[in-house]
Every structure is written in C-alpha cells, then in structure tokens.
Design a protein around this motif. Structure first.
Motif, PDB file in Angstrom:
ATOM      1  N   LYS A  13       0.804  -1.147  -0.024  1.00  0.00           N
ATOM      2  CA  LYS A  13      -0.048  -0.001  -0.163  1.00  0.00           C
ATOM      3  C   LYS A  13       0.781   1.190  -0.054  1.00  0.00           C
ATOM      4  O   LYS A  13       0.601   2.173  -0.845  1.00  0.00           O
ATOM      5  CB  LYS A  13      -1.093  -0.084   1.167  1.00  0.00           C
ATOM      6  N   GLN A  14       1.814   1.144   0.805  1.00  0.00           N
ATOM      7  CA  GLN A  14       2.893   2.291   0.855  1.00  0.00           C
ATOM      8  C   GLN A  14       3.328   2.559  -0.346  1.00  0.00           C
ATOM      9  O   GLN A  14       3.666   3.731  -0.933  1.00  0.00           O
ATOM     10  CB  GLN A  14       3.794   2.268   2.221  1.00  0.00           C
ATOM     11  N   ARG A  15       3.833   1.568  -0.876  1.00  0.00           N
ATOM     12  CA  ARG A  15       4.442   1.532  -2.320  1.00  0.00           C
ATOM     13  C   ARG A  15       3.649   2.135  -3.377  1.00  0.00           C
ATOM     14  O   ARG A  15       3.898   3.095  -4.115  1.00  0.00           O
ATOM     15  CB  ARG A  15       5.164   0.195  -2.761  1.00  0.00           C
ATOM     16  N   ASP A  16       2.392   1.574  -3.268  1.00  0.00           N
ATOM     17  CA  ASP A  16       1.542   2.109  -4.515  1.00  0.00           C
ATOM     18  C   ASP A  16       1.213   3.637  -4.150  1.00  0.00           C
ATOM     19  O   ASP A  16       1.238   4.586  -5.094  1.00  0.00           O
ATOM     20  CB  ASP A  16       0.151   1.221  -4.298  1.00  0.00           C
ATOM     21  N   LEU A  17       1.149   4.118  -2.944  1.00  0.00           N
ATOM     22  CA  LEU A  17       0.567   5.128  -2.565  1.00  0.00           C
ATOM     23  C   LEU A  17       1.841   6.165  -2.732  1.00  0.00           C
ATOM     24  O   LEU A  17       1.677   7.447  -3.601  1.00  0.00           O
ATOM     25  CB  LEU A  17       0.479   5.391  -0.968  1.00  0.00           C
TER      26      LEU A  17
ATOM     27  N   GLU B  75       1.894   6.665  -6.785  1.00  0.00           N
ATOM     28  CA  GLU B  75       0.952   7.329  -7.069  1.00  0.00           C
ATOM     29  C   GLU B  75       1.408   9.001  -7.013  1.00  0.00           C
ATOM     30  O   GLU B  75       1.154   9.678  -7.756  1.00  0.00           O
ATOM     31  CB  GLU B  75      -0.395   7.125  -6.644  1.00  0.00           C
ATOM     32  N   LYS B  76       1.783   9.294  -5.503  1.00  0.00           N
ATOM     33  CA  LYS B  76       2.107  10.552  -5.627  1.00  0.00           C
ATOM     34  C   LYS B  76       3.258  11.018  -6.252  1.00  0.00           C
ATOM     35  O   LYS B  76       3.322  12.292  -7.036  1.00  0.00           O
ATOM     36  CB  LYS B  76       2.583  10.714  -4.046  1.00  0.00           C
ATOM     37  N   ALA B  77       4.127   9.971  -6.627  1.00  0.00           N
ATOM     38  CA  ALA B  77       5.217  10.456  -7.421  1.00  0.00           C
ATOM     39  C   ALA B  77       4.694  10.809  -8.954  1.00  0.00           C
ATOM     40  O   ALA B  77       5.245  11.706  -9.449  1.00  0.00           O
ATOM     41  CB  ALA B  77       6.281   9.362  -7.704  1.00  0.00           C
ATOM     42  N   LYS B  78       3.795  10.010  -9.352  1.00  0.00           N
ATOM     43  CA  LYS B  78       3.352  10.118 -10.717  1.00  0.00           C
ATOM     44  C   LYS B  78       2.424  11.696 -10.719  1.00  0.00           C
ATOM     45  O   LYS B  78       2.616  12.093 -11.522  1.00  0.00           O
ATOM     46  CB  LYS B  78       2.292   8.829 -10.913  1.00  0.00           C
ATOM     47  N   GLU B  79       1.670  11.719  -9.629  1.00  0.00           N
ATOM     48  CA  GLU B  79       1.002  12.892  -9.695  1.00  0.00           C
ATOM     49  C   GLU B  79       1.857  14.212  -9.792  1.00  0.00           C
ATOM     50  O   GLU B  79       1.552  15.264 -10.445  1.00  0.00           O
ATOM     51  CB  GLU B  79      -0.005  13.060  -8.548  1.00  0.00           C
ATOM     52  N   LYS B  80       3.037  14.211  -8.882  1.00  0.00           N
ATOM     53  CA  LYS B  80       3.760  15.147  -8.907  1.00  0.00           C
ATOM     54  C   LYS B  80       4.492  15.485 -10.296  1.00  0.00           C
ATOM     55  O   LYS B  80       4.952  16.623 -10.754  1.00  0.00           O
ATOM     56  CB  LYS B  80       4.751  14.985  -7.767  1.00  0.00           C
ATOM     57  N   ALA B  81       5.030  14.193 -10.970  1.00  0.00           N
ATOM     58  CA  ALA B  81       5.403  14.218 -12.176  1.00  0.00           C
ATOM     59  C   ALA B  81       4.677  14.798 -13.347  1.00  0.00           C
ATOM     60  O   ALA B  81       5.181  15.706 -14.063  1.00  0.00           O
ATOM     61  CB  ALA B  81       6.050  12.887 -12.595  1.00  0.00           C
ATOM     62  N   ILE B  82       3.600  14.539 -13.159  1.00  0.00           N
ATOM     63  CA  ILE B  82       2.354  14.978 -14.251  1.00  0.00           C
ATOM     64  C   ILE B  82       2.296  16.685 -13.834  1.00  0.00           C
ATOM     65  O   ILE B  82       2.400  17.223 -14.841  1.00  0.00           O
ATOM     66  CB  ILE B  82       1.003  14.265 -13.937  1.00  0.00           C
TER      67      ILE B  82
END
Length: 166
Positions: free
Chosen positions: A87-91, A94-101
């Motif tokens: 869960k932590q990895r996915d979170l 997801e945060k890294a993906k959102e930040k990159a976008i």
C-alpha cells in the motif's frame, strides 16, 4: 542307616526346618524390610519419573502449541507488513506520478507562455523593423517623387492603409 534320597531322615528334616525358620526370621527381620524399602523407593522413583515425564510431555505439547500459535501470528504479521508495504509503495508511486504530471504540466505551461511571449516580442520587433524600413523607403521615395506636400500626404495614407490590410 540307610538313607534314601526320596525319604529323608526325620532329624535332618527337623534341622532343615529350624535352619529355614532361622533364615526366614533373619530375612523377615532384617532383609525384607530393606528389600521392601528399596522396592518402595524404586516404585516411588519410577512413579515420580512417570509423573515428571507426563509433565514434560504436557509442557512439550504446550510449548509446541505456543510455537504453532507464534508461527501463525508471525505469518499474519508478515502478511500484514507485506500488505502495508505494498500500500505504501502504491501510495508513493501514485504521489510521484501525480507530482511528475504536475511538474510536466507546469513546464509545458511555462514553455507555452514563453513561446507566446517570444512570438509577440518577435511580431512587435518585426513591425518596428517594417515601420523603420517603410519610413526609410517612404522618405526616399517621397523625396524623389513627391516634391509637393499634397502628393506626400496622399502617398502616406495609401501606404498606411496597405500596411493595415497586410
């Protein structure tokens, strides 16, 4: 006196009975109590050993059950830790993906603004250059061809209209 093996002499029997009784008495007085005491202590030792073995067996079963429960608990905790880590990895992903976008959108937005600004600056510079060149050309043409003021004004108006239409 003839003695036969099958019919013993009565005196011999008497002394044998007395000797047997004496041995029996000595054994009963001194030997049997010691033997019985040793047998009782041996029985007690064996009984205690059986009880100790039973207790050890019960403890072993208890320890095995406790170990089984601990292993099951450890497996549950391991599964929970793995699930939490996933869960932590996915979170984090997801945060890294959102930040990159978000960063990519920001960079694209800034690039678009810069392109628009540079285009507008280029257009303004081109217009200025065209105006300067036009004025230079107009000045040369007017000096040469238009010596009168009315001819100069009509030519300027016509050139301005042509520039505006372009």
């Amino acid at each position: 006196m003839s003695s036969s093996l099958l019919t013993p002499d009565p005196g011999l029997v008497f002394w044998m009975i007395i000797a047997f009784g004496l041995v029996l008495f000595i054994l009963a007085k001194f030997g049997f109590p010691v033997i019985l005491e040793k047998l009782d202590s041996r029985k007690k030792f064996i009984d205690e050993s059986v009880v100790a073995a039973k207790q050890a067996y019960d403890k072993l079963e208890h320890v095995q059950e406790k170990n089984r429960l601990l292993i099951e608990e450890a497996k549950r905790e391991k599964s929970q830790i793995i699930a939490d880590a996933a869960k932590q990895r996915d979170l984090i992903l997801e945060k890294a993906k959102e930040k990159a976008i978000e960063e990519a959108n920001h960079i694209v937005s800034n690039a678009r603004k810069q392109i628009i600004q540079e285009r507008e600056e280029a257009i303004i510079a081109i217009r200025r250059e065209i105006a300067v060149v036009s004025v230079d050309i107009a000045e040369k043409v007017l000096r040469k061809n238009l010596k009168e003021k009315e001819d100069q004004m009509s030519m300027i108006e016509r050139l301005v209209e042509e520039i505006n239409l372009s």
